[in-house]
Design a protein around this motif. Structure first.
Motif, PDB file in Angstrom:
ATOM      1  N   PHE A 124       0.832  -1.201   0.000  1.00 20.60           N
ATOM      2  CA  PHE A 124       0.000   0.000   0.000  1.00 20.60           C
ATOM      3  C   PHE A 124       0.869   1.255   0.000  1.00 20.60           C
ATOM      4  O   PHE A 124       0.636   2.190  -0.770  1.00 20.60           O
ATOM      5  CB  PHE A 124      -0.923  -0.017   1.220  1.00 20.60           C
ATOM      6  N   VAL A 125       1.868   1.267   0.848  1.00 21.80           N
ATOM      7  CA  VAL A 125       2.768   2.422   0.929  1.00 21.80           C
ATOM      8  C   VAL A 125       3.599   2.550  -0.349  1.00 21.80           C
ATOM      9  O   VAL A 125       3.801   3.657  -0.872  1.00 21.80           O
ATOM     10  CB  VAL A 125       3.670   2.312   2.171  1.00 21.80           C
ATOM     11  N   GLU A 126       4.073   1.437  -0.872  1.00 22.53           N
ATOM     12  CA  GLU A 126       4.842   1.467  -2.124  1.00 22.53           C
ATOM     13  C   GLU A 126       4.017   2.042  -3.270  1.00 22.53           C
ATOM     14  O   GLU A 126       4.561   2.696  -4.173  1.00 22.53           O
ATOM     15  CB  GLU A 126       5.319   0.060  -2.482  1.00 22.53           C
ATOM     16  N   ALA A 127       2.708   1.820  -3.234  1.00 17.18           N
ATOM     17  CA  ALA A 127       1.819   2.330  -4.277  1.00 17.18           C
ATOM     18  C   ALA A 127       1.437   3.795  -4.050  1.00 17.18           C
ATOM     19  O   ALA A 127       0.657   4.353  -4.827  1.00 17.18           O
ATOM     20  CB  ALA A 127       0.557   1.472  -4.344  1.00 17.18           C
ATOM     21  N   GLY A 128       1.949   4.399  -2.984  1.00 22.05           N
ATOM     22  CA  GLY A 128       1.649   5.792  -2.695  1.00 22.05           C
ATOM     23  C   GLY A 128       0.594   6.007  -1.646  1.00 22.05           C
ATOM     24  O   GLY A 128       0.209   7.147  -1.366  1.00 22.05           O
ATOM     25  N   GLY A 129       0.095   4.912  -1.050  1.00 20.74           N
ATOM     26  CA  GLY A 129      -0.914   5.046  -0.005  1.00 20.74           C
ATOM     27  C   GLY A 129      -0.334   5.657   1.258  1.00 20.74           C
ATOM     28  O   GLY A 129       0.761   5.288   1.690  1.00 20.74           O
TER      29      GLY A 129
END
Length: 328
Positions: free
Chosen positions: A42-47
Motif C-alpha cells: 500500500f505504501v509502495e503504491a503511494g498510499g
C-alpha cells in the motif's frame, strides 16, 4: 496515487491518499506476515492513509481489542515509518470487560474515558501524536460539551491532530461542532460513515441507536457535506464486505428494497463498458465524486489490495457517472 487534503487548520491538516486502507482485522484474522505485506505494498503504491480503532478486533477472541493498533505499531517501528503516513484511530467503543461489547459495555466518551483511551492508542501505535482521532460511536449518557472539551484538550496538548466523528446522528455532529466553535476549540472535520453505491433503508432498527441505520451516510449527511465544504467523508465498507461480487456474501438486510436491483444493473453495465470489476467501479465512483469522499477499503490479501488500488486510475465518463448517480 491521488491525494486529498483533510482538515482546514494549517497546523493539523494533512494530505492523504484518496484511498484509505482499513486495518480492522490486522493482527487478528489477518496474520502478521500478510498484514505487513499488504501495508508495505500500500505504501509502495503511494498510499498514506490507514484506519484502525482501539477496539479492533475485540470480537475475534472475546477480549478488549487493540490487536490492530499493536500490529500497526510494530509495523511502524520495523519499517521506520514516520509522519509521512497518517494513521487514524477511534475511541469510545472499546469494551470495558472481556466478553462484552460496544452495545452494552463501551468505554464511552466521558473526559476520563477519552483521555485514557487516547493514551492507550498512542502507546500501542508508538506515536507521540495521533494524526486523526474519531469519536467512534455516540455516548448520549455524557454531555456533548464534556466530550468536545476532552478532544479539545488533547489537541491543545499536541497529542492529537485532526478530530472526527463516526456513526453519529447529523444533528449531534453539528451541535458538537457548534459547541467547539463557541468555546474556541477545534471541532470534528472528518466524518466516517458507511457509504456505498447501493442505498440502504433507514427503517430498520439498530441494536445501538433508535434512529435506524444510523451508521450510514444518508441523504441528510450528504446534504450536510454539500453545505460544509471543510468536511470530509471517509466511507467505510464501500464494497459491502464482498457482497457485490461474492455469492457466499449476501447483501445486508439494509439493502433489501426495490431500488437495489436497478443500481446493481447500472453497476454491471458500467463495469462491462470499462472492463473493470464492479468493486473497482464502486471505488472509482466514490473517488471521483463531487463531494469530498475518501473510500476506506480493507484488504486481507495482496490480490484484494491490488484490485482496490487499480480503481484509483479508473476514470469514469460523465455519462457513466450520471447514470450511476441517477438510478434510485
Amino acid at each position: 496515487m491521488k491525494y486529498r487534503t483533510i482538515g482546514t487548520d494549517p497546523a493539523t491538516r494533512r494530505e492523504v491518499s484518496i484511498l484509505a486502507l482499513g486495518a480492522m482485522l490486522f493482527g487478528s484474522v489477518t496474520d502478521e506476515k500478510t498484514s505487513f505485506a499488504v501495508l508495505d505494498h500500500f505504501v509502495e503504491a503511494g498510499g498514506t492513509f490507514i484506519d484502525t480503532s482501539d477496539n479492533y478486533a475485540y470480537w475475534v477472541d472475546g477480549g478488549l481489542g487493540g490487536q490492530s493498533e499493536r500490529l500497526l505499531g510494530k509495523w511502524r517501528r520495523s519499517r521506520g515509518v514516520g509522519d509521512e503516513i497518517v494513521i487514524a484511530t477511534k475511541v469510545g467503543a472499546e469494551p470495558l470487560a472481556p466478553g462484552t461489547g460496544y452495545v452494552d459495555n463501551a468505554e464511552g466518551l466521558s473526559a476520563k474515558a477519552v483521555r485514557e483511551a487516547a493514551e492507550r492508542s498512542r502507546e500501542r501505535l508508538g506515536v507521540d501524536r495521533l494524526d486523526l482521532l474519531y469519536a467512534h460511536i455516540e455516548d448520549r449518557t455524557v454531555p456533548l460539551g464534556e466530550t468536545v472539551e476532552a478532544f479539545g484538550e488533547l489537541t491543545a496538548e499536541g497529542t492529537v491532530g485532526l478530530l472526527g466523528a463516526s456513526n453519529h446522528a447529523v444533528w449531534r455532529v453539528e451541535r458538537a461542532r457548534a459547541l467547539a466553535a463557541a468555546a474556541g476549540l477545534p471541532g470534528y472535520e472528518v466524518l466516517q460513515y458507511q457509504h456505498s453505491h447501493l442505498r440502504p433503508r433507514f427503517d430498520i432498527p439498530s441494536p445501538l441507536f433508535e434512529d435506524g441505520s444510523l451508521g450510514h451516510a444518508g441523504p441528510e449527511m450528504l446534504s450536510y457535506l454539500r453545505a460544509e465544504p471543510g468536511l470530509t467523508l471517509v466511507a467505510y465498507s464501500p464494497l459491502l464486505a464482498g457482497a457485490y461480487t461474492r455469492p457466499d456474501k449476501p447483501l445486508p438486510q439494509d439493502y433489501d428494497h426495490p431500488g437495489t436491483p436497478a443500481r446493481l444493473a447500472v453497476l454491471r453495465e458500467v463495469a462491462a463498458e470499462t472492463g473493470a470489476g464492479i468493486n473497482q467501479v464502486v471505488l472509482a465512483w466514490q473517488i471521483g465524486s463531487r463531494l469530498p469522499v475518501i473510500p476506506l477499503a480493507g484488504a486481507s490479501s495482496m490480490a484484494q489490495l491490488k484490485e482496490n488500488l487499480a480503481a484509483v486510475d479508473l476514470e469514469l465518463t460523465d455519462d457513466q457517472r450520471a447514470r450511476l448517480d441517477a438510478v434510485h
